[in-house]
Design a protein around this motif. Structure first.
Motif, PDB file in Angstrom:
ATOM      1  N   MET A  62      32.914  40.342  54.711  1.00 27.57           N
ATOM      2  CA  MET A  62      33.547  40.290  53.414  1.00 27.57           C
ATOM      3  C   MET A  62      34.596  41.401  53.378  1.00 27.57           C
ATOM      4  N   GLY A  63      35.793  41.030  52.954  1.00 26.53           N
ATOM      5  CA  GLY A  63      36.875  42.003  52.904  1.00 26.53           C
ATOM      6  C   GLY A  63      36.948  42.708  51.567  1.00 26.53           C
ATOM      7  N   LYS A  64      37.585  43.861  51.583  1.00 27.78           N
ATOM      8  CA  LYS A  64      37.783  44.629  50.360  1.00 27.78           C
ATOM      9  C   LYS A  64      39.232  44.462  49.930  1.00 27.78           C
ATOM     10  N   THR A  65      39.439  44.068  48.660  1.00 28.33           N
ATOM     11  CA  THR A  65      40.774  43.781  48.153  1.00 28.33           C
ATOM     12  C   THR A  65      40.964  44.450  46.800  1.00 28.33           C
ATOM     13  N   LEU A  66      42.119  45.072  46.631  1.00 28.58           N
ATOM     14  CA  LEU A  66      42.458  45.698  45.358  1.00 28.58           C
ATOM     15  C   LEU A  66      43.275  44.695  44.549  1.00 28.58           C
ATOM     16  N   ILE A  67      42.756  44.303  43.365  1.00 26.63           N
ATOM     17  CA  ILE A  67      43.452  43.339  42.518  1.00 26.63           C
ATOM     18  C   ILE A  67      43.381  43.781  41.063  1.00 26.63           C
ATOM     19  N   GLU A  68      44.316  43.285  40.262  1.00 23.19           N
ATOM     20  CA  GLU A  68      44.261  43.496  38.821  1.00 23.19           C
ATOM     21  C   GLU A  68      43.523  42.311  38.225  1.00 23.19           C
ATOM     22  N   ILE A  69      42.591  42.588  37.300  1.00 23.81           N
ATOM     23  CA  ILE A  69      41.766  41.551  36.711  1.00 23.81           C
ATOM     24  C   ILE A  69      41.957  41.541  35.207  1.00 23.81           C
ATOM     25  N   ASP A  70      42.053  40.345  34.642  1.00 25.85           N
ATOM     26  CA  ASP A  70      42.120  40.166  33.194  1.00 25.85           C
ATOM     27  C   ASP A  70      40.752  40.560  32.635  1.00 25.85           C
ATOM     28  N   GLU A  71      40.702  41.681  31.917  1.00 25.63           N
ATOM     29  CA  GLU A  71      39.430  42.216  31.424  1.00 25.63           C
ATOM     30  C   GLU A  71      38.762  41.292  30.399  1.00 25.63           C
ATOM     31  N   ASP A  72      39.557  40.617  29.578  1.00 23.82           N
ATOM     32  CA  ASP A  72      38.978  39.688  28.602  1.00 23.82           C
ATOM     33  C   ASP A  72      38.313  38.510  29.313  1.00 23.82           C
ATOM     34  N   ALA A  73      39.000  37.943  30.304  1.00 22.09           N
ATOM     35  CA  ALA A  73      38.440  36.824  31.060  1.00 22.09           C
ATOM     36  C   ALA A  73      37.214  37.278  31.845  1.00 22.09           C
ATOM     37  N   LEU A  74      37.261  38.490  32.365  1.00 24.35           N
ATOM     38  CA  LEU A  74      36.115  39.035  33.095  1.00 24.35           C
ATOM     39  C   LEU A  74      34.903  39.153  32.178  1.00 24.35           C
ATOM     40  N   ALA A  75      35.111  39.626  30.966  1.00 24.69           N
ATOM     41  CA  ALA A  75      33.999  39.776  30.022  1.00 24.69           C
ATOM     42  C   ALA A  75      33.373  38.422  29.692  1.00 24.69           C
ATOM     43  N   VAL A  76      34.212  37.411  29.504  1.00 30.46           N
ATOM     44  CA  VAL A  76      33.700  36.062  29.221  1.00 30.46           C
ATOM     45  C   VAL A  76      32.899  35.547  30.421  1.00 30.46           C
ATOM     46  N   ALA A  77      33.440  35.748  31.611  1.00 24.78           N
ATOM     47  CA  ALA A  77      32.753  35.298  32.821  1.00 24.78           C
ATOM     48  C   ALA A  77      31.430  36.031  33.011  1.00 24.78           C
ATOM     49  N   GLN A  78      31.417  37.349  32.744  1.00 24.24           N
ATOM     50  CA  GLN A  78      30.175  38.116  32.869  1.00 24.24           C
ATOM     51  C   GLN A  78      29.112  37.587  31.904  1.00 24.24           C
ATOM     52  N   ASP A  79      29.512  37.259  30.704  1.00 22.54           N
ATOM     53  CA  ASP A  79      28.563  36.701  29.733  1.00 22.54           C
ATOM     54  C   ASP A  79      28.049  35.339  30.209  1.00 22.54           C
ATOM     55  N   ALA A  80      28.959  34.518  30.700  1.00 24.48           N
ATOM     56  CA  ALA A  80      28.587  33.174  31.141  1.00 24.48           C
ATOM     57  C   ALA A  80      27.653  33.211  32.353  1.00 24.48           C
ATOM     58  N   PHE A  81      27.946  34.092  33.303  1.00 25.40           N
ATOM     59  CA  PHE A  81      27.158  34.150  34.531  1.00 25.40           C
ATOM     60  C   PHE A  81      25.958  35.084  34.432  1.00 25.40           C
ATOM     61  N   GLY A  82      25.981  35.976  33.466  1.00 22.71           N
ATOM     62  CA  GLY A  82      24.908  36.961  33.356  1.00 22.71           C
ATOM     63  C   GLY A  82      24.987  38.035  34.427  1.00 22.71           C
ATOM     64  N   THR A  83      26.193  38.296  34.909  1.00 24.06           N
ATOM     65  CA  THR A  83      26.386  39.316  35.946  1.00 24.06           C
ATOM     66  C   THR A  83      26.714  40.659  35.305  1.00 24.06           C
ATOM     67  N   LYS A  84      26.450  41.726  36.045  1.00 21.70           N
ATOM     68  CA  LYS A  84      26.661  43.079  35.510  1.00 21.70           C
ATOM     69  C   LYS A  84      27.930  43.735  36.048  1.00 21.70           C
ATOM     70  N   THR A  85      28.258  43.465  37.318  1.00 16.44           N
ATOM     71  CA  THR A  85      29.396  44.166  37.924  1.00 16.44           C
ATOM     72  C   THR A  85      30.600  43.244  38.081  1.00 16.44           C
ATOM     73  N   LYS A  86      31.772  43.863  38.185  1.00 17.77           N
ATOM     74  CA  LYS A  86      32.993  43.090  38.409  1.00 17.77           C
ATOM     75  C   LYS A  86      32.899  42.335  39.726  1.00 17.77           C
ATOM     76  N   LYS A  87      32.409  42.997  40.747  1.00 24.10           N
ATOM     77  CA  LYS A  87      32.280  42.379  42.067  1.00 24.10           C
ATOM     78  C   LYS A  87      31.393  41.139  42.005  1.00 24.10           C
ATOM     79  N   ASP A  88      30.235  41.254  41.389  1.00 21.96           N
ATOM     80  CA  ASP A  88      29.325  40.111  41.291  1.00 21.96           C
ATOM     81  C   ASP A  88      29.949  38.969  40.488  1.00 21.96           C
ATOM     82  N   THR A  89      30.656  39.326  39.428  1.00 25.36           N
ATOM     83  CA  THR A  89      31.281  38.305  38.577  1.00 25.36           C
ATOM     84  C   THR A  89      32.377  37.564  39.321  1.00 25.36           C
TER      85      THR A  89
END
Length: 82
Positions: free
Chosen positions: A1-28
């Motif tokens: 698995m590679g390591k990549t630096l990216i910009e993430i939409d924080e609002d979309a990330l929060a929605v995805a975390q709620d939907a998936f029940g994940t805790k970390t950005k990486k897991d989400t």
């Protein structure tokens, strides 16, 4: 698995975390990528199944009784004395 630096939409990330029940950005992000990958594979499998079904079930051939239930041929052996 590679390591990549990216910009993430924080609002979309929060929605995805709620939907998936994940805790970390990486897991989400990894879960979202797997979800999309699985969706693509299911779609491709469904399309392949539909192609197979379409080839296996030729409605035109079934509608033509001569094709699937041939009767006696004209001038054939049926009906003639042996």
């Amino acid at each position: 698995m590679g390591k990549t630096l990216i910009e993430i939409d924080e609002d979309a990330l929060a929605v995805a975390q709620d939907a998936f029940g994940t805790k970390t950005k990486k897991d989400t992000v990894n879960r979202a990528l797997r979800e999309v990958s699985d969706r693509v594979k299911r779609h491709e499998a469904r399309m392949a199944a539909e192609r197979i079904a379409a080839e296996a079930l030729d409605l035109d051939a079934l509608a033509d009784k001569i094709t699937y239930r041939p009767g006696p041929t004209v001038g054939g052996d049926q009906g003639q004395a042996a």
